[in-house]
Structures are given as structure tokens and as C-alpha cells.
Design an enzyme around this catalytic site. Sequence first.
Site, PDB file in Angstrom:
ATOM      1  N   GLU A   1      98.608   1.664  49.372  1.00 38.68           N
ATOM      2  CA  GLU A   1      99.770   0.981  48.784  1.00 38.68           C
ATOM      3  C   GLU A   1     100.714   1.988  48.135  1.00 38.68           C
ATOM      4  O   GLU A   1     101.939   1.899  48.279  1.00 38.68           O
ATOM      5  CB  GLU A   1      99.295  -0.043  47.755  1.00 38.68           C
ATOM      6  CG  GLU A   1     100.400  -0.838  47.089  1.00 38.68           C
ATOM      7  CD  GLU A   1      99.885  -1.826  46.055  1.00 38.68           C
ATOM      8  OE1 GLU A   1     100.663  -2.183  45.156  1.00 38.68           O
ATOM      9  OE2 GLU A   1      98.705  -2.226  46.139  1.00 38.68           O
TER      10      GLU A   1
ATOM     11  N   GLU B   1      94.122  -5.165  37.584  1.00 37.12           N
ATOM     12  CA  GLU B   1      94.635  -6.447  38.111  1.00 37.12           C
ATOM     13  C   GLU B   1      94.031  -6.752  39.483  1.00 37.12           C
ATOM     14  O   GLU B   1      93.571  -7.867  39.744  1.00 37.12           O
ATOM     15  CB  GLU B   1      96.154  -6.390  38.221  1.00 37.12           C
ATOM     16  CG  GLU B   1      96.787  -7.605  38.887  1.00 37.12           C
ATOM     17  CD  GLU B   1      97.901  -7.236  39.846  1.00 37.12           C
ATOM     18  OE1 GLU B   1      97.907  -7.755  40.979  1.00 37.12           O
ATOM     19  OE2 GLU B   1      98.773  -6.440  39.458  1.00 37.12           O
ATOM     20  N   HIS B   2      93.987  -5.751  40.364  1.00 37.02           N
ATOM     21  CA  HIS B   2      93.404  -5.944  41.691  1.00 37.02           C
ATOM     22  C   HIS B   2      91.934  -6.331  41.595  1.00 37.02           C
ATOM     23  O   HIS B   2      91.464  -7.223  42.324  1.00 37.02           O
ATOM     24  CB  HIS B   2      93.529  -4.652  42.504  1.00 37.02           C
ATOM     25  CG  HIS B   2      94.841  -4.505  43.195  1.00 37.02           C
ATOM     26  ND1 HIS B   2      94.951  -4.258  44.540  1.00 37.02           N
ATOM     27  CD2 HIS B   2      96.117  -4.565  42.734  1.00 37.02           C
ATOM     28  CE1 HIS B   2      96.229  -4.164  44.886  1.00 37.02           C
ATOM     29  NE2 HIS B   2      96.956  -4.346  43.793  1.00 37.02           N
TER      30      HIS B   2
ATOM     31  N   HIS C   1      97.292  -1.677  36.803  1.00 33.42           N
ATOM     32  CA  HIS C   1      97.489  -2.240  38.140  1.00 33.42           C
ATOM     33  C   HIS C   1      96.166  -2.299  38.895  1.00 33.42           C
ATOM     34  O   HIS C   1      95.856  -3.293  39.577  1.00 33.42           O
ATOM     35  CB  HIS C   1      98.506  -1.377  38.892  1.00 33.42           C
ATOM     36  CG  HIS C   1      98.693  -1.749  40.323  1.00 33.42           C
ATOM     37  ND1 HIS C   1      98.119  -1.034  41.351  1.00 33.42           N
ATOM     38  CD2 HIS C   1      99.380  -2.761  40.904  1.00 33.42           C
ATOM     39  CE1 HIS C   1      98.448  -1.576  42.500  1.00 33.42           C
ATOM     40  NE2 HIS C   1      99.209  -2.621  42.258  1.00 33.42           N
TER      41      HIS C   1
END
Length: 429
Positions: A145, A72-73, A69
Site C-alpha cells: 500500500e 487500524e488494519h 494506521h
Amino acid sequence: MNFDTIYNKKLNEKLYIGMHKSGLKVCVMPKNDYVKSYAVIGTDFGSINNRFIAFGENEETSVPDGIAHFLEHKMFEQPDGTNVFESFARYGANANAYTSFDITAYLFESSENVYENLEILLDYVQKPYFTDENVLKEQGIIGQEIKMYDDEPSWRLMMNFLSSMYHNHPVRIDIAGSVDSISKITKDTLLKCYNTFYDMSNMALFIVGNVDPNEIGKIVEKNITSKKAPQGEIVRIFDDEPDSVMQSKVTQKLSVSVPSFMFGFKDTSCGKTGKELLKKSIELSIVSEIIFGKTGSLHNRLYNEGHILGDLETEVSCEKNYGFVAVSGESQNPETVKEIIIEEIALLKEKGISKEDALRTKKALYGNYIKMFNSVSAISHAFMSNIFKGILPFDFFDVFDSITHEDIEKRLNEYFDETKTVLSVITPV
């Protein structure tokens, strides 16, 4: 590049399948009467892949939870300081990305300039840019987040469910990791994961809409810059997972008005791929609809007796090395709902599934699958969730036609074991 063509007469659709010399799998589904087009490129790399042996190496690599994840960012940050989203916006495209337990995908949808947008998509996924400074900055962003999702009821409901169901499998770990785990991510660990899992031989590209396969092939040839030969197998390491569940019930208090629940059954017969896995998934979807569907006796009983508020939602997860069937909803009495579900399933096993119910449910599932092909986004997401399992979109029809009433009853009797269940509950503070 060359494409093989598969034609499905039931849909009157064509799928063009090709393999770039880099190992990238490329599939194109033209829809010449559509205005919108959709493209997605994905890698067979999700949050569960935190231990592996890269091709050509002998030693195991272990990386912090949440790195897929995190990566991906970081892929949207370019070396020249440009913003990828602005590049897409100039050509009228809406871009996004997502990371799941199993894959990471980058996508856009557009009604114009599809080929220009495809070049942008292929360009930025090949240009990682990691520095100590931008990694540190991202740790703060993703940390916020993670904290936000810690208080999100539906997410906590599911993650509590999975962490209670699995002893060792990393599907029990949050996709984004934890604040502590992402603090251990460095530019070197990001680069190691990128070089391992973003090799084109571990990726697939799918485009659907008003596009020409030959033109797509030219763009791929022009824009895939990798000069490496396709790498070999990435060895993905998982600890042995017992058949039993970690714990049968988990409860968490959050700011909700009424209790919500997720109750489900653990899959203890994983390891299949391709059409065998697809057959299992279809059978489970049919059985789950018969058990939990709105027209069934279970739903009517739960609703009419006031045990649930609103409808039930069913999820069938059928992956290569984990899986479950779960039902969720709102109830003042989740334990009572669990007991009634187990009771109704036992009755169904005893009397058997009627051929009429099985046929009606199969027809509904068949119709919904055909309907999916009217949506470019639905087709694309289905493609990406299946391609790394060895499943193509048209495989559904041959497998579906082979499923018998005996197959459906066998799946009911073998899969739904009340000793391998978990009840996750979120209750008001």
C-alpha cells in the site's frame, strides 16, 4: 447510562450527550424520519502520536512511524478467525475504518439492524488480536500500500507540501509510515499503543439516524466490557517547531499529463482548543473563500489569463498543534500562480475586505453548515474530527454569530504571511 440533551432551535435537532463509567463519550443525534443510520467510534490517536508517556508511567515511549494506521488494519482480525466485515454484511451494514494524522475511527452505515451492528462495532474494537505471524503478514500488505501511494500524484503533492512546511512536527511523515518503519512494528508495540490509546476514556462514540438514545445507552452499558476506571492524561510529546518553513519549494516528477501544484501558508499560532479553535477555523474558512473562491478576483484573473486549468481547491487545516491554509490545482506555470496569489493577497490587505463580500461569504458558509446536517455521514465525520478538540456540532452557531468584520480582517492580516509559504509541484516525467 444517562444523557444530557442539547436542543438547537435553528436546526430543530437534538443532541444527546452521555459519559459511560469507563470514560467513553457517547453522543446520539436521532433523525426519526431517516432510513439510514451511521455510527462511528474513534480514538484520539493518529499518525502524529509516535512519542508519548502513558498514564501511570514516567518514561517516554517512542513507536515506529505508521503504527496507528497499522493498528487500524489489525483490529479487523479476530481471535476466533472470523471476519468482521462478514459479520456486518449479515446484518446489512457497510463497514469501514480510517486513520488520519490525528484520529483513528471505525464505522458502519446501515438501513436496518442498527442495534445489532452497533454491538458488532463495540465488540471488535475491544478485542485486539496480535501474533508474530499476523503482524508479519500485515507488514507485507501495508508495504505494498505504501509503495502504491509513493506513485500517487495527489498524495505525493500533499506529503511533499507538509514535509517541506514542517521541520520537526510528525505531520510531515506519511500516515502509513515507510516500508522500513513498519518493519520495526511488533505485536508488543501494537499492544502498548492499544492499551494506551484505546482506553475508553480516550475514545468517543457517535450515532445518528433512526435510533433511540435510551436503547443506545443500554447497548453501550451491555457491550463496553472494560472494568478499569478512566485513565488519566496521555502525555503526547512533540519537538519544538520553528515558525519558518523547512523549504519554500519542492518538485517531484511523476506520470502526470500536466503539472499540479499545492501552495499554502503555515500556521504559527497553534495551541488553541474548543470554541477558540473553532472561531479561528471559521474565520480562516471565510477569508480563504474570499481570496480563492470562484467568484473572487484572484480566481478570475488566474483562469482568464490561462494560468490555471480548471478550478482551485482550498483546504483549511486548523488543528491543536499544527495547521495551514492551502490551495491546489493544475497549471503550466505554478511559480506564476504563486506570485499572483501573493500579489492579490497584498492588495486585499491594503484595501481591506468589503463588508458586502464578508457578509455574502458568511451566509454561504452558514448555509453549507446547515446543509451538512442532511447527511448522516457528513455529520459523523465532522463530529469525529472535532470532538477531541473540545468542539460539539452545535457550537458552530454561537461562535459564528460572534465573528465580526474586524475579526475577519484581523485574521487576513495576521495569518497570511508570504515568508511562511510552501509551493509543492508535481511535474510530468
